[in-house]
Design a protein around this motif. Structure first.
Motif, PDB file in Angstrom:
ATOM      1  N   GLU A  28     -14.510 -11.073 -17.496  1.00 11.15           N
ATOM      2  CA  GLU A  28     -14.470 -10.589 -18.572  1.00 11.15           C
ATOM      3  C   GLU A  28     -12.605 -10.958 -18.904  1.00 11.15           C
ATOM      4  O   GLU A  28     -13.023 -11.708 -19.907  1.00 11.15           O
ATOM      5  N   LEU A  29     -12.285 -10.766 -18.095  1.00 11.59           N
ATOM      6  CA  LEU A  29     -10.131 -10.734 -18.074  1.00 11.59           C
ATOM      7  C   LEU A  29     -10.700 -12.182 -17.747  1.00 11.59           C
ATOM      8  O   LEU A  29      -9.942 -12.584 -19.175  1.00 11.59           O
ATOM      9  N   PHE A  30     -10.679 -12.860 -17.553  1.00 12.82           N
ATOM     10  CA  PHE A  30     -10.848 -14.656 -18.202  1.00 12.82           C
ATOM     11  C   PHE A  30     -11.949 -15.441 -19.180  1.00 12.82           C
ATOM     12  O   PHE A  30     -11.274 -16.534 -19.255  1.00 12.82           O
ATOM     13  N   LEU A  86     -11.852  -4.362 -10.074  1.00 11.42           N
ATOM     14  CA  LEU A  86     -12.641  -5.213 -11.590  1.00 11.42           C
ATOM     15  C   LEU A  86     -14.065  -4.818 -10.272  1.00 11.42           C
ATOM     16  O   LEU A  86     -13.789  -5.798  -9.267  1.00 11.42           O
ATOM     17  N   ASP A  87     -15.771  -5.206 -10.823  1.00 14.49           N
ATOM     18  CA  ASP A  87     -16.469  -5.931 -10.724  1.00 14.49           C
ATOM     19  C   ASP A  87     -16.664  -7.311 -10.808  1.00 14.49           C
ATOM     20  O   ASP A  87     -15.300  -7.478 -11.677  1.00 14.49           O
ATOM     21  N   ALA A  88     -17.465  -8.361 -10.381  1.00 12.98           N
ATOM     22  CA  ALA A  88     -17.761  -9.044 -10.826  1.00 12.98           C
ATOM     23  C   ALA A  88     -17.644  -9.062 -12.698  1.00 12.98           C
ATOM     24  O   ALA A  88     -17.388 -10.517 -12.810  1.00 12.98           O
ATOM     25  N   SER A  89     -18.103  -8.436 -12.977  1.00 13.86           N
ATOM     26  CA  SER A  89     -18.110  -8.498 -14.708  1.00 13.86           C
ATOM     27  C   SER A  89     -16.873  -8.427 -15.182  1.00 13.86           C
ATOM     28  O   SER A  89     -16.458  -9.235 -16.086  1.00 13.86           O
ATOM     29  N   HIS A 133     -14.016 -27.159 -11.295  1.00  8.38           N
ATOM     30  CA  HIS A 133     -15.100 -27.500 -12.393  1.00  8.38           C
ATOM     31  C   HIS A 133     -15.880 -26.973 -13.305  1.00  8.38           C
ATOM     32  O   HIS A 133     -16.292 -26.981 -13.930  1.00  8.38           O
ATOM     33  N   GLU A 134     -16.719 -26.355 -11.696  1.00  7.73           N
ATOM     34  CA  GLU A 134     -18.261 -25.495 -12.426  1.00  7.73           C
ATOM     35  C   GLU A 134     -17.293 -24.424 -13.857  1.00  7.73           C
ATOM     36  O   GLU A 134     -18.516 -23.522 -14.213  1.00  7.73           O
ATOM     37  N   HIS A 135     -16.355 -24.197 -13.833  1.00  5.46           N
ATOM     38  CA  HIS A 135     -15.663 -23.125 -14.737  1.00  5.46           C
ATOM     39  C   HIS A 135     -15.213 -23.796 -16.154  1.00  5.46           C
ATOM     40  O   HIS A 135     -15.275 -25.039 -16.048  1.00  5.46           O
ATOM     41  N   GLU A 136     -16.018 -23.079 -17.077  1.00  8.30           N
ATOM     42  CA  GLU A 136     -15.423 -24.223 -19.231  1.00  8.30           C
ATOM     43  C   GLU A 136     -13.572 -24.008 -18.798  1.00  8.30           C
ATOM     44  O   GLU A 136     -13.231 -23.247 -18.317  1.00  8.30           O
ATOM     45  N   PRO A 137     -13.382 -25.265 -19.201  1.00  9.27           N
ATOM     46  CA  PRO A 137     -12.270 -25.241 -19.388  1.00  9.27           C
ATOM     47  C   PRO A 137     -11.334 -24.080 -20.032  1.00  9.27           C
ATOM     48  O   PRO A 137      -9.901 -23.722 -19.511  1.00  9.27           O
ATOM     49  N   SER A 138     -12.043 -23.089 -20.934  1.00 11.62           N
ATOM     50  CA  SER A 138     -11.293 -21.891 -21.641  1.00 11.62           C
ATOM     51  C   SER A 138     -10.688 -21.391 -20.089  1.00 11.62           C
ATOM     52  O   SER A 138      -9.496 -20.395 -20.258  1.00 11.62           O
ATOM     53  N   VAL A 139     -11.553 -20.656 -19.684  1.00 10.96           N
ATOM     54  CA  VAL A 139     -11.593 -19.467 -18.311  1.00 10.96           C
ATOM     55  C   VAL A 139     -10.440 -20.498 -17.544  1.00 10.96           C
ATOM     56  O   VAL A 139      -9.595 -20.071 -17.114  1.00 10.96           O
ATOM     57  N   ARG A 140     -10.548 -21.362 -17.034  1.00 18.54           N
ATOM     58  CA  ARG A 140      -9.285 -21.741 -16.430  1.00 18.54           C
ATOM     59  C   ARG A 140      -8.068 -22.258 -16.756  1.00 18.54           C
ATOM     60  O   ARG A 140      -7.245 -22.134 -16.414  1.00 18.54           O
ATOM     61  N   ARG A 180      -4.572  -2.933 -29.815  1.00 18.58           N
ATOM     62  CA  ARG A 180      -5.415  -3.442 -28.646  1.00 18.58           C
ATOM     63  C   ARG A 180      -5.670  -4.216 -28.169  1.00 18.58           C
ATOM     64  O   ARG A 180      -7.198  -3.854 -28.834  1.00 18.58           O
ATOM     65  N   GLU A 181      -4.959  -5.507 -27.696  1.00 21.28           N
ATOM     66  CA  GLU A 181      -6.566  -5.926 -27.811  1.00 21.28           C
ATOM     67  C   GLU A 181      -7.185  -5.707 -26.094  1.00 21.28           C
ATOM     68  O   GLU A 181      -6.684  -5.099 -25.444  1.00 21.28           O
ATOM     69  N   LYS A 182      -8.598  -6.737 -26.552  1.00 17.37           N
ATOM     70  CA  LYS A 182      -9.557  -5.858 -25.545  1.00 17.37           C
ATOM     71  C   LYS A 182      -8.614  -6.325 -23.267  1.00 17.37           C
ATOM     72  O   LYS A 182      -8.912  -5.703 -23.021  1.00 17.37           O
ATOM     73  N   VAL A 183      -7.954  -7.120 -23.596  1.00 12.94           N
ATOM     74  CA  VAL A 183      -6.918  -7.699 -22.537  1.00 12.94           C
ATOM     75  C   VAL A 183      -7.095  -6.806 -22.061  1.00 12.94           C
ATOM     76  O   VAL A 183      -6.924  -6.551 -21.069  1.00 12.94           O
ATOM     77  N   ILE A 184      -5.531  -6.450 -22.735  1.00 11.50           N
ATOM     78  CA  ILE A 184      -4.777  -4.974 -22.214  1.00 11.50           C
ATOM     79  C   ILE A 184      -5.681  -3.754 -21.997  1.00 11.50           C
ATOM     80  O   ILE A 184      -5.467  -3.245 -20.944  1.00 11.50           O
ATOM     81  N   GLU A 185      -7.306  -3.369 -22.515  1.00  7.71           N
ATOM     82  CA  GLU A 185      -7.686  -2.505 -21.343  1.00  7.71           C
ATOM     83  C   GLU A 185      -8.258  -3.080 -20.333  1.00  7.71           C
ATOM     84  O   GLU A 185      -7.577  -2.233 -19.653  1.00  7.71           O
ATOM     85  N   VAL A 186      -7.994  -3.952 -20.354  1.00  6.73           N
ATOM     86  CA  VAL A 186      -8.999  -4.758 -18.428  1.00  6.73           C
ATOM     87  C   VAL A 186      -7.535  -5.020 -17.826  1.00  6.73           C
ATOM     88  O   VAL A 186      -7.601  -4.356 -16.342  1.00  6.73           O
TER      89      VAL A 186
END
Length: 103
Positions: free
Chosen positions: A46-48, A39-42, A89-96, A22-28
């Protein structure tokens, strides 16, 4: 029953008769969708940070009845809003990119 042959407390899931760790993303996703826990801010951060699992999302959302989908409207809206908030653009490209894939 859990989508994609996942057990509620297990660490594996099945897709097309194959078992995967199971991937961590599936747990989220499970926290957000199956337990209905906000979900809280953290948690959102984590999800993104994690690569989306489109197969899980498509399977889960496709398995919902119309009534269950309507009941999930607040979760869908929160997820959409969080995705949109991470497109700047304030977010990392991977997050976007992960936000776009999730949308």
């Amino acid at each position: 029953s859990a989508p994609l042959g996942m057990s509620a407390g297990g660490s594996k899931f099945e897709l097309d008769d194959r078992s995967y760790l199971r991937e961590k993303v599936i747990e989220v996703y499970e926290k957000l969708w199956l337990r209905g826990a906000p979900l809280d801010a953290s948690g959102w951060a984590e999800l993104f940070f994690l690569k989306p699992n489109a197969a899980w999302l498509q399977s889960y959302l496709g398995s919902l009845t119309a009534a269950r989908l309507r009941a999930s409207t607040p979760t869908v809206r929160a997820l959409w809003a969080e995705c949109a908030a991470r497109l700047g653009h304030e977010h990392e490209p991977s997050v976007r990119g992960h936000a776009l894939e999730t949308m």
